[in-house]
Design a protein around this motif. Structure first.
Motif, PDB file in Angstrom:
ATOM      1  N   VAL A 178     -23.778  31.618  -9.997  1.00 38.85           N
ATOM      2  CA  VAL A 178     -23.441  30.723 -11.098  1.00 38.85           C
ATOM      3  C   VAL A 178     -24.614  29.773 -11.323  1.00 38.85           C
ATOM      4  N   ASP A 179     -24.946  29.556 -12.597  1.00 37.02           N
ATOM      5  CA  ASP A 179     -25.991  28.591 -12.914  1.00 37.02           C
ATOM      6  C   ASP A 179     -25.600  27.212 -12.394  1.00 37.02           C
ATOM      7  N   VAL A 180     -26.572  26.499 -11.826  1.00 41.16           N
ATOM      8  CA  VAL A 180     -26.308  25.155 -11.326  1.00 41.16           C
ATOM      9  C   VAL A 180     -25.906  24.271 -12.509  1.00 41.16           C
ATOM     10  N   PRO A 181     -24.712  23.697 -12.497  1.00 41.09           N
ATOM     11  CA  PRO A 181     -24.249  22.939 -13.667  1.00 41.09           C
ATOM     12  C   PRO A 181     -24.971  21.607 -13.797  1.00 41.09           C
ATOM     13  N   HIS A 182     -24.949  21.086 -15.006  1.00 42.38           N
ATOM     14  CA  HIS A 182     -25.486  19.750 -15.236  1.00 42.38           C
ATOM     15  C   HIS A 182     -24.533  18.705 -14.648  1.00 42.38           C
ATOM     16  N   SER A 183     -25.048  17.504 -14.486  1.00 44.53           N
ATOM     17  CA  SER A 183     -24.234  16.432 -13.932  1.00 44.53           C
ATOM     18  C   SER A 183     -23.104  16.075 -14.901  1.00 44.53           C
ATOM     19  N   GLU A 184     -21.990  15.652 -14.321  1.00 47.53           N
ATOM     20  CA  GLU A 184     -20.837  15.284 -15.134  1.00 47.53           C
ATOM     21  C   GLU A 184     -21.139  14.037 -15.960  1.00 47.53           C
ATOM     22  N   ARG A 185     -20.526  13.969 -17.140  1.00 47.06           N
ATOM     23  CA  ARG A 185     -20.693  12.790 -17.972  1.00 47.06           C
ATOM     24  C   ARG A 185     -19.940  11.602 -17.379  1.00 47.06           C
ATOM     25  N   GLN A 186     -20.510  10.421 -17.562  1.00 45.66           N
ATOM     26  CA  GLN A 186     -19.918   9.202 -17.030  1.00 45.66           C
ATOM     27  C   GLN A 186     -19.117   8.513 -18.135  1.00 45.66           C
ATOM     28  N   ILE A 187     -17.999   7.916 -17.741  1.00 42.66           N
ATOM     29  CA  ILE A 187     -17.140   7.209 -18.691  1.00 42.66           C
ATOM     30  C   ILE A 187     -17.100   5.747 -18.290  1.00 42.66           C
ATOM     31  N   LEU A 188     -17.424   4.870 -19.229  1.00 42.25           N
ATOM     32  CA  LEU A 188     -17.343   3.423 -19.023  1.00 42.25           C
ATOM     33  C   LEU A 188     -16.083   2.927 -19.713  1.00 42.25           C
ATOM     34  N   LEU A 189     -15.226   2.262 -18.961  1.00 47.77           N
ATOM     35  CA  LEU A 189     -13.983   1.728 -19.502  1.00 47.77           C
ATOM     36  C   LEU A 189     -14.115   0.214 -19.615  1.00 47.77           C
ATOM     37  N   LYS A 190     -13.968  -0.260 -20.840  1.00 47.13           N
ATOM     38  CA  LYS A 190     -13.990  -1.694 -21.103  1.00 47.13           C
ATOM     39  C   LYS A 190     -12.558  -2.162 -21.345  1.00 47.13           C
ATOM     40  N   VAL A 191     -12.142  -3.134 -20.578  1.00 45.11           N
ATOM     41  CA  VAL A 191     -10.792  -3.676 -20.691  1.00 45.11           C
ATOM     42  C   VAL A 191     -10.903  -5.174 -20.955  1.00 45.11           C
ATOM     43  N   LYS A 192     -10.144  -5.638 -21.910  1.00 46.49           N
ATOM     44  CA  LYS A 192     -10.138  -7.062 -22.256  1.00 46.49           C
ATOM     45  C   LYS A 192      -8.721  -7.610 -22.097  1.00 46.49           C
ATOM     46  N   PHE A 193      -8.597  -8.611 -21.227  1.00 46.84           N
ATOM     47  CA  PHE A 193      -7.356  -9.356 -21.064  1.00 46.84           C
ATOM     48  C   PHE A 193      -7.526 -10.693 -21.786  1.00 46.84           C
ATOM     49  N   ALA A 194      -6.659 -10.962 -22.730  1.00 44.86           N
ATOM     50  CA  ALA A 194      -6.680 -12.232 -23.448  1.00 44.86           C
ATOM     51  C   ALA A 194      -5.296 -12.845 -23.367  1.00 44.86           C
ATOM     52  N   SER A 195      -5.224 -14.059 -22.807  1.00 44.42           N
ATOM     53  CA  SER A 195      -3.935 -14.717 -22.605  1.00 44.42           C
ATOM     54  C   SER A 195      -4.064 -16.174 -23.025  1.00 44.42           C
ATOM     55  N   VAL A 196      -3.071 -16.651 -23.769  1.00 45.02           N
ATOM     56  CA  VAL A 196      -2.995 -18.052 -24.192  1.00 45.02           C
ATOM     57  C   VAL A 196      -1.596 -18.551 -23.861  1.00 45.02           C
ATOM     58  N   ASP A 197      -1.517 -19.595 -23.025  1.00 42.58           N
ATOM     59  CA  ASP A 197      -0.252 -20.217 -22.651  1.00 42.58           C
ATOM     60  C   ASP A 197      -0.243 -21.648 -23.191  1.00 42.58           C
ATOM     61  N   ARG A 198       0.706 -21.933 -24.050  1.00 38.37           N
ATOM     62  CA  ARG A 198       0.831 -23.268 -24.625  1.00 38.37           C
ATOM     63  C   ARG A 198       2.192 -23.849 -24.247  1.00 38.37           C
ATOM     64  N   SER A 199       2.184 -25.146 -24.006  1.00 41.69           N
ATOM     65  CA  SER A 199       3.425 -25.836 -23.649  1.00 41.69           C
ATOM     66  C   SER A 199       3.436 -27.208 -24.321  1.00 41.69           C
TER      67      SER A 199
END
Length: 523
Positions: A178-199
């Motif tokens: 089998v041909d030596v495969p190329h490297s796997e693609r990388q996935i970057l996950l961006k997560v945004k937590f936004a919270s506002v607590d008012r009292s």
């Protein structure tokens, strides 16, 4: 001379033919084996192809014929001195012939595959391989019912397809590369937590107190807010009133010895939380992220005698946590199994255990699975929480007096509003080039210079030779499958990082796990 033939089936599925004949003749087989005299036991080799026949001539009239395995070949007496052997299936069996004088002849029969039929199957396999796997040089050969598959394919899927096609011609021996495969693609996950607590909180109430009007000492309050404390006269010391809460409007009339405290407060609070964890992972591999810490909490161990148990300390995580598994689908999209979580310590709801204050955990978490294109975003979690709490206290009868009754009432109104959103954005990324500038933080102040003056970095190609040899263009299928096996998952424990199953997060950890050798690189 009179001849009689009896045919029967033995327990080995043999075919037996019985003949009574006369004069002794010389034995001769169609495979040019030497003649065997009567009364002599010896073995002759006889070969026949599937679908072909061989005629065996014997010297004396035949008395009985026995075939070992009837599924490979069959024997048929066509005269008193001739036996016809027909090949049925590839394999090996034996044949025994008795003559009228008691002599025996033994034959080792080998049934070969039909060369033309086998060649036709191999040709059909070659045609299908050329049609299904164009541009991939494959060679197919057959020997003794086995199909040998050689050549080089592009990937493991092509190897599996080639084996499936070749299996129609017999048992496949996979010798593909089998041909030596190329490297796997990388996935970057961006997560945004936004919270506002008012009292917002509003307090309104009034307390009256008397230090000697009409020779009476006392006060009137609704009990919702702290009233002034009144001290009775002792030893000529006059009656005094002390106010514990300074955030009140106070009034006192010395001539009447009457005073009042008015609680009229309004409180506003805003808490904003913004966390943006970015984590990168390989296709189909799990990644996790934690920005926070661990807090100790006591655990009381029970005893069989019912006495006081020992207290042990364990640790719980809190902060911003992200666990996800990205998978690139055949459509080119990214399927995400994602579980973000935001937690914080809540000491307002803490409990006390064995002298320890154990805080509560305020947690917001989401567990879901979504599918996105490269760079697209989804809001996977949202929370809108509005609360309105009102508490009223009043003095009976006096609070019901028109207009003046307001002086004998108190109120506390609390309103809270919480808004939370969680947004995820996956991206397919590539590593920075070798000579590109590395991203760095902007430090407010400079660090002390190093003592050695030598930069702490790995040697590059200009200063040291690369010790890794060049990769081969292809490798055996078995080696590539073994290289693609998932690694053992990391287990984070209190004592360190180990491999294998976790034994818990208690403080009884035995320390760091022994070092584990890295997997060998493909040849």
């Amino acid at each position: 001379m009179r001849a009689r033939a009896d045919i029967g089936i033995t327990c080995f599925s043999a075919i037996c033919l019985v003949f009574c004949a006369g004069p002794v003749l010389q034995a001769q087989t169609a495979s040019s084996q030497p003649a065997v005299s009567a009364g002599q036991d010896s073995a002759n080799d006889l070969s026949v192809a599937v679908g072909k026949s061989v005629l065996v001539d014997v010297a004396k009239p035949i008395s009985r014929v026995a075939m070992g395995l009837g599924e490979y070949a069959e024997a048929q007496a066509i005269s008193r001195t001739e036996v016809l052997i027909n090949g049925k299936a590839a394999g090996a069996t034996s044949l025994i012939i008795w003559d009228v004088s008691g002599g025996r002849q033994f034959f080792n029969i080998t049934v070969r595959p039909n060369a033309n039929e086998s060649s036709d199957r191999i040709d059909a396999v070659k045609r299908e391989l050329r049609a299904e796997l164009p541009g991939q040089p494959l060679k197919v050969s057959s020997d003794n019912g086995n199909v040998f598959l050689r050549g080089t394919v592009h990937d493991l899927a092509a190897s599996d397809r080639a084996v499936s096609i070749a299996s129609t011609a017999g048992k496949v021996v996979n010798l593909l590369y089998v041909d030596v495969p190329h490297s796997e693609r990388q996935i970057l996950l961006k997560v945004k937590f936004a919270s506002v607590d008012r009292s917002r909180e509003r307090q309104l109430g009034i307390n009256f107190f008397d230090t000697g009007l009409g020779n009476a000492v006392g006060g009137v309050n609704t009990g919702q807010y702290s009233p002034p404390g009144i001290t009775l006269p002792v030893g000529g010391v006059p009656t005094t009133a002390s106010v514990s809460n300074p955030l009140q409007i106070e009034a006192f009339f010395p001539g009447l010895n009457v005073g009042a405290t008015i609680a009229a407060l309004e409180t506003k609070g805003v808490v904003e939380v913004l966390a943006e964890p970015n984590v990168m992972a390989q296709n189909g591999k799990q990644a996790s992220f934690l920005a926070g810490g661990e807090y100790p909490y006591p655990v009381v161990q029970g005893t069989s005698a019912g006495g006081a148990g020992a207290v042990t300390i364990e640790f719980k995580e809190y902060g911003v946590r992200l666990n996800f598994i990205p998978t690139i689908t055949p459509r080119g999209t990214i399927r995400l199994q994602v579980a973000p979580e935001v937690s914080s310590l809540d000491f307002s709801n803490a409990v006390e255990i064995a002298g320890f204050d154990v805080p509560a955990i305020d947690t917001r978490k989401v567990t879901t699975e979504v599918e996105l294109n490269d760079g697209q975003s989804f809001m996977i979690g949202g929370l809108l929480d509005n609360r309105d709490t009102e508490a009223y206290s009043k003095i009976p009868w006096l609070s019901d007096i028109p207009i003046l009754g307001k002086l004998f009432k108190s109120e506390q109104i609390t309103k809270t509003n919480t808004e939370l959103i969680v947004i995820v954005t996956p991206e397919l990324v590539a590593p920075l080039p070798a000579n590109a500038a590395m991203p760095e933080l902007k430090y407010p102040t400079k660090f002390l210079p190093t003592n050695s003056g030598i930069p702490m970095s790995q040697p590059d190609g200009k200063t040291a030779e690369n010790t890794m040899g060049p990769l081969a263009p292809s490798m055996p299928v078995e080696q590539l499958i073994q290289a693609n096996q998932p690694e053992k998952p990391l287990v984070i424990t209190t004592g360190g990082v180990g491999f294998g199953q976790s034994s818990g997060t208690g403080a009884t950890s035995t320390g760091p796990a022994p070092p584990v050798a890295a997997p060998a690189a493909p040849q």
